[in-house]
Enzyme design. Structure first.
Site, short mmCIF file in Angstrom:
data_model
loop_
_atom_site.label_atom_id
_atom_site.label_comp_id
_atom_site.label_asym_id
_atom_site.label_seq_id
_atom_site.Cartn_x
_atom_site.Cartn_y
_atom_site.Cartn_z
N ARG A 90 39.96 19.35 126.96
CA ARG A 90 39.12 17.89 128.12
C ARG A 90 39.97 16.94 127.66
O ARG A 90 41.10 16.71 127.02
CB ARG A 90 38.64 17.55 125.83
CG ARG A 90 37.35 16.46 126.37
CD ARG A 90 37.04 15.59 125.18
NE ARG A 90 36.22 14.47 126.00
CZ ARG A 90 36.19 13.53 125.36
NH1 ARG A 90 36.38 12.66 123.81
NH2 ARG A 90 35.25 12.70 125.25
N HIS A 179 31.72 11.59 128.80
CA HIS A 179 30.68 11.91 128.63
C HIS A 179 30.13 13.53 129.52
O HIS A 179 28.98 14.28 129.00
CB HIS A 179 29.04 11.54 127.40
CG HIS A 179 29.70 10.52 126.59
ND1 HIS A 179 29.11 9.64 125.68
CD2 HIS A 179 30.91 10.57 125.60
CE1 HIS A 179 29.24 8.97 125.67
NE2 HIS A 179 30.72 9.56 125.41
N ARG A 240 31.69 -0.87 120.62
CA ARG A 240 31.16 -1.59 122.09
C ARG A 240 30.66 -2.35 122.22
O ARG A 240 28.86 -2.24 122.27
CB ARG A 240 32.07 -0.21 123.66
CG ARG A 240 32.52 0.74 122.61
CD ARG A 240 33.06 1.22 123.67
NE ARG A 240 34.10 2.16 123.19
CZ ARG A 240 33.58 3.89 123.40
NH1 ARG A 240 32.16 4.47 124.54
NH2 ARG A 240 34.72 4.63 122.92
N GLU A 383 30.07 20.85 123.45
CA GLU A 383 30.57 20.29 123.85
C GLU A 383 32.08 21.32 123.86
O GLU A 383 32.25 22.24 125.17
CB GLU A 383 31.55 18.94 123.82
CG GLU A 383 30.95 18.00 124.60
CD GLU A 383 31.07 16.27 123.74
OE1 GLU A 383 32.03 15.71 124.74
OE2 GLU A 383 31.05 16.22 122.29
#
Length: 400
Positions: A90, A179, A240, A383
């Protein structure tokens, strides 16, 4: 060719890994190394012999990869390099250089390093993991799978910021998204559950975790997404801020004397649900609301409001929506977030059945009522499997 792929997700102080059989979709082993570079590291390996936990120093990523190999040798499943079709990595930021996964060579490593200016917290440790794994498996193909690749299909109207175009071009300022691996997997799986070709499906994917993003997918292609140049833009997240007037930064520089680093820390690490409610854990926020905390209640309402705004916007961009799919930690486990984020959108054909929605969801399910115009799903993301599939496809196509 073998269908086994070792997937590595390397962070600044951690390495997550899975050994997958792509043909069956089965995870043969999973693990997590944490506190790399600290006096004592934490290790968890789950394989055929069960779960193994250890504490020992892991000075760097080279040592981390060596530790992973030792865990496989001692606790299984045991394998040789020849048993692997690929090692999939990744990588967060591929910029506009990598519209898809790519075999790693020295030139790709250099490009990932150069793109670190766009993802300074992510690309450098991603690269550390790649280098360590290439050293450990020199005869196995290594494939980089980029979070941003799925969003390279964004049209110019979606990825362009309205700033001086010369400055934007010089400094590569545009919206890249994030993402993407999760959004690709979930969008494809949504189409499969609808019994349709992905090319015929429009879906809004809501990846809600500590980091959160929304993506509009038309016919299997990302056409709009909430994260921008960095993962700071968009939805309210754990720490965030998400969308904010850029002038807030100038204002705080002028009136509070805050430095660039202090502002970065504020917006990335001390904002979002943490800044609004005092906790980045949604479970704590729900507990506070139940106890009558109005500050926490407002924080939740801000969270819902932002998601609903994106859903409405993406509905407008897509024109027709076949499904909305929740995924990731909050999306899969928080029924309060799911039902409130879509409340009031019934005129758009979007409804959530309270009984179907109730509770945490460990498997794929529909939470909209029968006959709803827009099907609402919960689909656990995977993922690692998506990375493994893409890595295997690249190796097969390359003939390596």
């Amino acid at each position: 060719m073998s269908s086994k792929v070792l997937v590595i997700n390397s962070g600044s102080s951690s390495i997550k890994y899975q050994l997958l059989d792509v043909e069956t979709g089965e995870a043969l082993a999973t693990g997590l190394l944490e506190r790399i570079g600290q006096p004592v590291g934490a290790i968890k390996h789950q394989g055929p012999a069960g779960t193994t936990t250890l504490e020992q120093p892991i000075p760097d990523h080279e040592a981390g990869i060596a530790t992973i190999l030792a865990l496989f040798a001692a606790h299984g499943p045991q394998f040789e390099a020849a048993d692997l079709a690929a090692v999939g990595h990744r990588v967060v930021q591929g910029g506009d250089r990598f519209p898809g996964p790519v075999l790693v060579d020295d030139a790709v490593e250099t490009a990932i390093d150069e793109l670190s200016t766009l993802a300074p917290l992510h690309n450098p440790p991603n690269l550390d993991g790649i280098r360590a794994a290439r050293h450990a498996f020199p005869t196995v193909p290594h494939v980089a799978v980029f979070d941003t690749s799925f969003h390279t299909t964004l049209p110019p109207a979606a990825y362009t910021y309205a700033i001086d175009r010369t400055i934007a071009k010089t400094y590569a300022i545009r919206r890249y998204g994030a993402h993407g691996t999760s959004h690709r997997y979930v969008a494809r799986r949504t189409a499969e559950l609808l019994g349709k070709d992905p090319a015929d499906v429009n879906v809004i994917v809501l990846h809600l975790g500590n980091g959160a993003s929304a993506t509009a997918v038309r016919g299997g292609r990302s056409v709009e997404t909430s994260m921008g140049l960095t993962p700071l833009e968009g939805l309210v997240m754990g720490t965030r801020s998400g969308d904010i007037d850029p002038a807030v930064v100038f204002h705080l520089q002028r009136v509070a004397g805050m430095t660039t680093d202090e502002l970065d820390d504020l917006l990335n690490r001390r904002s979002g649900m943490l800044g609004l409610s005092g906790s980045s854990d949604m479970r704590d926020v729900h507990d506070a609301v139940a106890a009558g905390d109005e500050v926490a209640r407002t924080a939740l309402e801000v969270y819902f409001h932002r998601i609903k705004s994106y859903v409405g916007s993406y509905y407008a961009h897509l024109g027709r929506v076949d499904a909305i799919t929740f995924t990731a930690g909050i999306g899969e486990n928080d029924d309060i977030v799911r039902i409130n984020s879509l409340a009031g959108l019934e005129r758009l054909g979007i409804r959530v059945d309270a009984e179907r929605n109730a509770g945490r969801k460990k498997s794929e399910c529909v939470i909209s009522p029968d006959g709803a115009e827009v099907t609402v799903f919960v689909i656990p993301t995977n993922e690692e499997l998506e990375i493994a599939r893409e890595a295997l496809d690249v190796v097969a196509a390359s003939g390596v």
